[in-house]
Design a protein around this motif. Structure first.
Motif, mmCIF file in Angstrom:
data_model
loop_
_atom_site.group_PDB
_atom_site.id
_atom_site.type_symbol
_atom_site.label_atom_id
_atom_site.label_comp_id
_atom_site.label_asym_id
_atom_site.label_seq_id
_atom_site.Cartn_x
_atom_site.Cartn_y
_atom_site.Cartn_z
ATOM 1 N N PHE A 103 13.491 -78.674 69.318
ATOM 2 C CA PHE A 103 12.718 -77.240 70.444
ATOM 3 C C PHE A 103 13.367 -75.669 69.925
ATOM 4 O O PHE A 103 12.553 -75.194 69.709
ATOM 5 N N LYS A 104 14.352 -75.724 68.796
ATOM 6 C CA LYS A 104 14.539 -74.363 68.497
ATOM 7 C C LYS A 104 13.641 -73.667 67.637
ATOM 8 O O LYS A 104 12.931 -72.629 67.235
ATOM 9 N N ARG A 105 12.982 -75.081 66.377
ATOM 10 C CA ARG A 105 12.019 -74.992 65.751
ATOM 11 C C ARG A 105 10.895 -74.672 66.595
ATOM 12 O O ARG A 105 10.105 -73.816 65.938
ATOM 13 N N GLY A 106 10.561 -75.075 67.323
ATOM 14 C CA GLY A 106 8.684 -75.037 68.070
ATOM 15 C C GLY A 106 9.367 -73.114 68.728
ATOM 16 O O GLY A 106 7.989 -72.548 68.723
ATOM 17 N N ASN A 107 10.337 -72.883 69.284
ATOM 18 C CA ASN A 107 10.875 -71.533 69.358
ATOM 19 C C ASN A 107 10.268 -70.652 68.558
ATOM 20 O O ASN A 107 9.454 -69.163 68.741
ATOM 21 N N LEU A 108 10.778 -71.254 67.477
ATOM 22 C CA LEU A 108 10.577 -69.434 66.235
ATOM 23 C C LEU A 108 8.911 -69.627 65.842
ATOM 24 O O LEU A 108 8.188 -68.864 65.169
ATOM 25 N N THR A 109 8.346 -71.195 65.975
ATOM 26 C CA THR A 109 6.779 -71.077 65.582
ATOM 27 C C THR A 109 6.139 -70.477 66.698
ATOM 28 O O THR A 109 5.312 -69.632 66.287
ATOM 29 N N THR A 110 6.671 -70.217 67.892
ATOM 30 C CA THR A 110 5.838 -69.315 68.784
ATOM 31 C C THR A 110 5.825 -68.032 68.009
ATOM 32 O O THR A 110 4.598 -67.155 68.426
ATOM 33 N N MET A 111 7.710 -67.805 68.121
ATOM 34 C CA MET A 111 7.728 -66.444 67.747
ATOM 35 C C MET A 111 7.199 -66.295 66.010
ATOM 36 O O MET A 111 5.907 -64.640 66.440
ATOM 37 N N LEU A 112 6.456 -67.105 66.067
ATOM 38 C CA LEU A 112 5.637 -66.453 64.936
ATOM 39 C C LEU A 112 4.522 -66.548 64.040
ATOM 40 O O LEU A 112 3.848 -65.547 64.218
ATOM 41 N N ALA A 113 4.056 -67.470 65.631
ATOM 42 C CA ALA A 113 2.220 -67.265 65.829
ATOM 43 C C ALA A 113 1.522 -66.498 66.862
ATOM 44 O O ALA A 113 1.053 -65.766 66.468
ATOM 45 N N THR A 114 3.538 -65.673 67.172
ATOM 46 C CA THR A 114 2.261 -64.327 68.030
ATOM 47 C C THR A 114 2.696 -63.180 67.511
ATOM 48 O O THR A 114 2.600 -62.086 68.085
ATOM 49 N N LEU A 115 3.381 -63.068 66.427
ATOM 50 C CA LEU A 115 4.164 -61.716 65.871
ATOM 51 C C LEU A 115 2.823 -61.148 65.664
ATOM 52 O O LEU A 115 3.431 -59.362 65.936
ATOM 53 N N GLY A 116 2.278 -61.682 64.982
ATOM 54 C CA GLY A 116 0.723 -59.853 64.597
ATOM 55 C C GLY A 116 0.959 -59.692 63.714
ATOM 56 O O GLY A 116 2.397 -59.885 62.852
ATOM 57 N N ASP A 117 0.541 -58.377 62.886
ATOM 58 C CA ASP A 117 0.886 -57.583 61.928
ATOM 59 C C ASP A 117 1.174 -56.687 62.335
ATOM 60 O O ASP A 117 1.320 -55.604 61.324
ATOM 61 N N GLY A 118 1.488 -56.232 63.615
ATOM 62 C CA GLY A 118 2.002 -54.835 63.981
ATOM 63 C C GLY A 118 1.188 -53.754 63.858
ATOM 64 O O GLY A 118 0.979 -52.220 64.449
ATOM 65 N N THR A 119 0.163 -54.021 63.606
ATOM 66 C CA THR A 119 -1.397 -53.114 64.414
ATOM 67 C C THR A 119 -1.537 -53.229 65.033
ATOM 68 O O THR A 119 -2.144 -52.457 66.418
ATOM 69 N N GLU A 120 -1.481 -54.267 66.508
ATOM 70 C CA GLU A 120 -1.940 -53.965 67.996
ATOM 71 C C GLU A 120 -0.135 -55.087 68.352
ATOM 72 O O GLU A 120 0.236 -55.719 68.402
ATOM 73 N N PRO A 121 -0.085 -54.502 69.765
ATOM 74 C CA PRO A 121 0.612 -55.406 70.639
ATOM 75 C C PRO A 121 0.725 -56.479 70.855
ATOM 76 O O PRO A 121 -0.133 -56.874 71.045
ATOM 77 N N VAL A 122 2.208 -57.145 70.417
ATOM 78 C CA VAL A 122 1.986 -58.693 70.898
ATOM 79 C C VAL A 122 1.828 -58.866 72.367
ATOM 80 O O VAL A 122 2.340 -58.071 72.986
#
Length: 188
Positions: A103-122
């Motif tokens: 569960f905790k890994r899944g949350n991290l994976t979601t956060m990493l996958a949606t984080l972007g690169d800082g050029t556009e808002p998340v």
């Protein structure tokens, strides 16, 4: 500390992060995943493939005894369910710890996958906002444990000299706290 976190029509939440913030969060998430790796390794979730139903993981195949992690941060993230009952805690941990880590890994994976690169808002939907809040909470617990934060830690932080190696972690802890607070405000 002000973060640009907004709720748009349809419930989408946007967070404006710059590329430096993205790099720091990405690094923290990756270190958290490594922390889970140190506990869980590459063990398949739920044990090994069942011989009764080929290809299905057997949730009762993992018979290894598990105790409270030695690492204080992991112990904080994976606390004993029944601190006064060692046997019940061991059984609970044996059958649930892999799922909690997943569960905790899944949350991290979601956060990493949606984080972007800082050029556009998340941009996050409701489910992703929840995953971010869980991941941020785990990151804060880990950092707080590493820094041995207690009541009045703000004064402790303010008294540190600028060259103290703990200072960047304090700043990250405060920034994550503001991010979590902002998400809670817009997610209501």
């Amino acid at each position: 500390m002000s973060l640009d976190i907004k709720r748009e029509r349809g419930g989408v939440v946007t967070i404006a992060l710059d590329e430096h913030e993205v790099l720091v969060v990405r690094s923290a998430c990756q270190q958290m995943a490594e922390l889970f790796d140190s506990r869980d390794g590459d063990a398949p979730r739920g044990g090994t493939e069942s011989t009764v139903i080929p290809g299905v993981l057997d949730p009762f195949a993992d018979t290894a005894e598990k105790s409270l992690p030695d690492d204080p941060a992991l112990a904080r993230l994976l606390p004993d369910a029944y601190p006064d009952d060692i046997e019940a805690t061991g059984e609970f941990r044996r059958y649930s710890e892999s799922d909690v880590i997943a569960f905790k890994r899944g949350n991290l994976t979601t956060m990493l996958a949606t984080l972007g690169d800082g050029t556009e808002p998340v941009r996050l939907d409701r489910e992703q906002v929840h995953a971010w809040m869980y991941a941020i909470n785990d990151l804060r617990l880990t950092i707080g444990t590493r820094l041995e934060l207690e009541e009045g830690y703000v004064e402790q932080m303010a008294a540190l000299p600028p060259e103290d190696p703990r200072l960047p972690l304090y700043y990250l802890y405060e920034w994550l706290s503001a991010l979590q607070d902002g998400l809670i405000r817009v997610a209501r």
